[in-house]
Design a protein around this motif. Structure first.
Motif, PDB file in Angstrom:
ATOM      1  N   ARG A 172     -36.168-123.251 -33.055  1.00  0.00           N
ATOM      2  CA  ARG A 172     -36.766-124.163 -32.081  1.00  0.00           C
ATOM      3  C   ARG A 172     -35.759-125.248 -31.687  1.00  0.00           C
ATOM      4  O   ARG A 172     -35.702-125.657 -30.536  1.00  0.00           O
ATOM      5  CB  ARG A 172     -38.036-124.790 -32.654  1.00  0.00           C
ATOM      6  CG  ARG A 172     -38.780-125.684 -31.650  1.00  0.00           C
ATOM      7  CD  ARG A 172     -40.022-126.297 -32.275  1.00  0.00           C
ATOM      8  NE  ARG A 172     -40.960-125.284 -32.704  1.00  0.00           N
ATOM      9  CZ  ARG A 172     -41.481-125.195 -33.918  1.00  0.00           C
ATOM     10  NH1 ARG A 172     -41.120-126.067 -34.857  1.00  0.00           N
ATOM     11  NH2 ARG A 172     -42.344-124.253 -34.212  1.00  0.00           N
ATOM     12  N   ARG A 173     -34.990-125.715 -32.664  1.00  0.00           N
ATOM     13  CA  ARG A 173     -33.998-126.758 -32.390  1.00  0.00           C
ATOM     14  C   ARG A 173     -32.718-126.172 -31.802  1.00  0.00           C
ATOM     15  O   ARG A 173     -32.102-126.775 -30.924  1.00  0.00           O
ATOM     16  CB  ARG A 173     -33.650-127.516 -33.680  1.00  0.00           C
ATOM     17  CG  ARG A 173     -34.454-128.756 -33.946  1.00  0.00           C
ATOM     18  CD  ARG A 173     -35.883-128.464 -34.259  1.00  0.00           C
ATOM     19  NE  ARG A 173     -36.655-129.665 -34.585  1.00  0.00           N
ATOM     20  CZ  ARG A 173     -37.892-129.613 -35.023  1.00  0.00           C
ATOM     21  NH1 ARG A 173     -38.503-128.435 -35.193  1.00  0.00           N
ATOM     22  NH2 ARG A 173     -38.548-130.729 -35.293  1.00  0.00           N
ATOM     23  N   PHE A 174     -32.314-125.007 -32.314  1.00  0.00           N
ATOM     24  CA  PHE A 174     -31.046-124.404 -31.892  1.00  0.00           C
ATOM     25  C   PHE A 174     -31.301-122.930 -31.608  1.00  0.00           C
ATOM     26  O   PHE A 174     -31.408-122.127 -32.545  1.00  0.00           O
ATOM     27  CB  PHE A 174     -29.991-124.563 -32.991  1.00  0.00           C
ATOM     28  CG  PHE A 174     -29.758-125.993 -33.395  1.00  0.00           C
ATOM     29  CD1 PHE A 174     -28.957-126.829 -32.637  1.00  0.00           C
ATOM     30  CD2 PHE A 174     -30.374-126.513 -34.525  1.00  0.00           C
ATOM     31  CE1 PHE A 174     -28.760-128.147 -32.999  1.00  0.00           C
ATOM     32  CE2 PHE A 174     -30.175-127.825 -34.905  1.00  0.00           C
ATOM     33  CZ  PHE A 174     -29.362-128.650 -34.135  1.00  0.00           C
ATOM     34  N   PRO A 175     -31.432-122.552 -30.349  1.00  0.00           N
ATOM     35  CA  PRO A 175     -31.851-121.189 -30.004  1.00  0.00           C
ATOM     36  C   PRO A 175     -30.829-120.111 -30.355  1.00  0.00           C
ATOM     37  O   PRO A 175     -31.173-118.924 -30.356  1.00  0.00           O
ATOM     38  CB  PRO A 175     -32.068-121.260 -28.491  1.00  0.00           C
ATOM     39  CG  PRO A 175     -31.284-122.443 -28.034  1.00  0.00           C
ATOM     40  CD  PRO A 175     -31.312-123.419 -29.170  1.00  0.00           C
ATOM     41  N   SER A 176     -29.598-120.510 -30.662  1.00  0.00           N
ATOM     42  CA  SER A 176     -28.582-119.527 -31.023  1.00  0.00           C
ATOM     43  C   SER A 176     -27.575-120.162 -31.969  1.00  0.00           C
ATOM     44  O   SER A 176     -27.495-121.390 -32.078  1.00  0.00           O
ATOM     45  CB  SER A 176     -27.855-119.016 -29.773  1.00  0.00           C
ATOM     46  OG  SER A 176     -27.062-120.055 -29.207  1.00  0.00           O
ATOM     47  N   LYS A 177     -26.799-119.302 -32.623  1.00  0.00           N
ATOM     48  CA  LYS A 177     -25.758-119.816 -33.514  1.00  0.00           C
ATOM     49  C   LYS A 177     -24.709-120.578 -32.720  1.00  0.00           C
ATOM     50  O   LYS A 177     -24.200-121.618 -33.174  1.00  0.00           O
ATOM     51  CB  LYS A 177     -25.118-118.659 -34.279  1.00  0.00           C
ATOM     52  CG  LYS A 177     -24.060-119.108 -35.283  1.00  0.00           C
ATOM     53  CD  LYS A 177     -23.499-117.912 -36.044  1.00  0.00           C
ATOM     54  CE  LYS A 177     -22.335-118.309 -36.915  1.00  0.00           C
ATOM     55  NZ  LYS A 177     -21.741-117.140 -37.623  1.00  0.00           N
ATOM     56  N   ASP A 178     -24.372-120.099 -31.539  1.00  0.00           N
ATOM     57  CA  ASP A 178     -23.392-120.799 -30.701  1.00  0.00           C
ATOM     58  C   ASP A 178     -23.867-122.213 -30.385  1.00  0.00           C
ATOM     59  O   ASP A 178     -23.071-123.161 -30.388  1.00  0.00           O
ATOM     60  CB  ASP A 178     -23.149-120.034 -29.398  1.00  0.00           C
ATOM     61  CG  ASP A 178     -22.170-118.884 -29.582  1.00  0.00           C
ATOM     62  OD1 ASP A 178     -21.477-118.855 -30.623  1.00  0.00           O
ATOM     63  OD2 ASP A 178     -22.108-118.010 -28.693  1.00  0.00           O
ATOM     64  N   ALA A 179     -25.162-122.363 -30.089  1.00  0.00           N
ATOM     65  CA  ALA A 179     -25.695-123.693 -29.791  1.00  0.00           C
ATOM     66  C   ALA A 179     -25.583-124.602 -31.008  1.00  0.00           C
ATOM     67  O   ALA A 179     -25.267-125.797 -30.882  1.00  0.00           O
ATOM     68  CB  ALA A 179     -27.149-123.590 -29.341  1.00  0.00           C
ATOM     69  N   LEU A 180     -25.814-124.045 -32.193  1.00  0.00           N
ATOM     70  CA  LEU A 180     -25.703-124.834 -33.417  1.00  0.00           C
ATOM     71  C   LEU A 180     -24.251-125.209 -33.694  1.00  0.00           C
ATOM     72  O   LEU A 180     -23.959-126.353 -34.074  1.00  0.00           O
ATOM     73  CB  LEU A 180     -26.294-124.049 -34.587  1.00  0.00           C
ATOM     74  CG  LEU A 180     -26.250-124.719 -35.960  1.00  0.00           C
ATOM     75  CD1 LEU A 180     -26.857-126.115 -35.920  1.00  0.00           C
ATOM     76  CD2 LEU A 180     -26.959-123.854 -36.992  1.00  0.00           C
ATOM     77  N   VAL A 181     -23.328-124.278 -33.503  1.00  0.00           N
ATOM     78  CA  VAL A 181     -21.899-124.574 -33.696  1.00  0.00           C
ATOM     79  C   VAL A 181     -21.469-125.688 -32.758  1.00  0.00           C
ATOM     80  O   VAL A 181     -20.788-126.648 -33.160  1.00  0.00           O
ATOM     81  CB  VAL A 181     -21.055-123.309 -33.470  1.00  0.00           C
ATOM     82  CG1 VAL A 181     -19.568-123.660 -33.447  1.00  0.00           C
ATOM     83  CG2 VAL A 181     -21.318-122.284 -34.566  1.00  0.00           C
TER      84      VAL A 181
END
Length: 204
Positions: A58-67
């Motif tokens: 919900r907070r980060f839709p993908s690993k790339d977004a989290l990175v």
């Protein structure tokens, strides 16, 4: 600086009032430091953060977004630390030199950055080169804002933006290709380099 905060929020920095996002970003940073980015999974990060996968995605839709969020938050911390490092110095040359030395030390001492540059450069190099516009823009915006505060001359905001962009790209090249004609590991040589070569660009 408000300009930097606005840029970070626009680029995806987790809101300060979202404790779950902050916990996830902390857990992701530690996971990446220990195991690298490519070997870390969203499931591992969720476990380390002690949140559900639903909360994580919900907070980060993908690993790339989290990175990207982790990198942006580290950049925000870096610029805040840099402000504190140069705050005690009233003289412009002292701020320039001490700021340059701080940047060198901070880059070399950053655990995650050094790990990925050494063991998995393919995960970070695109974000610093061909896909680096957001990060270069944030760093350049920060430096241009600092120049406005530190200088009292007739240069226009556009002039200062170009100066800041040039210096950020120069520093980035030293990060990515540390072998140079100047021994920047020697504090005296680094100080002399900053005064002789960076000062004319920044001061005008």
């Amino acid at each position: 600086m408000n300009e930097l905060a606005d840029l970070l929020r626009a680029a995806g920095e987790p809101p300060a009032d979202d404790p779950s996002a902050a916990v996830i970003a902390d857990a992701a940073l530690r996971q990446f430091e220990l195991f690298g980015i490519s070997r870390s999974t969203m499931e591992q990060i969720a476990r380390r953060a002690k949140v559900s996968r639903v909360t994580l995605y919900r907070r980060f839709p993908s690993k790339d977004a989290l990175v990207d969020a982790v990198i942006l938050r580290e950049l925000q911390r870096f610029t805040a630390d840099l402000d504190r490092a140069v705050e005690p110095f009233d003289d412009l040359d002292d701020r320039l030199v001490e700021g340059f030395l701080f940047v060198l030390d901070a880059i070399r001492g950053h655990r995650l950055l050094q790990r990925v540059l050494e063991s998995e450069p393919e995960t970070i190099l695109p974000r610093l080169t061909v896909d680096g516009a957001p990060f270069i823009g944030i760093a350049s915006g920060y430096l241009a804002a600092r120049l406005v505060l530190d200088r009292d001359d007739d240069r226009t905001p556009d002039d200062l933006a170009i100066v800041a962009d040039t210096v950020v790209r120069l520093l980035l090249s030293y990060l990515l290709t540390p072998q140079t004609l100047v021994d920047l590991d020697d504090p005296a040589a680094a100080r002399a380099f900053a005064l002789r070569y960076l000062r004319p660009i920044l001061v005008g």
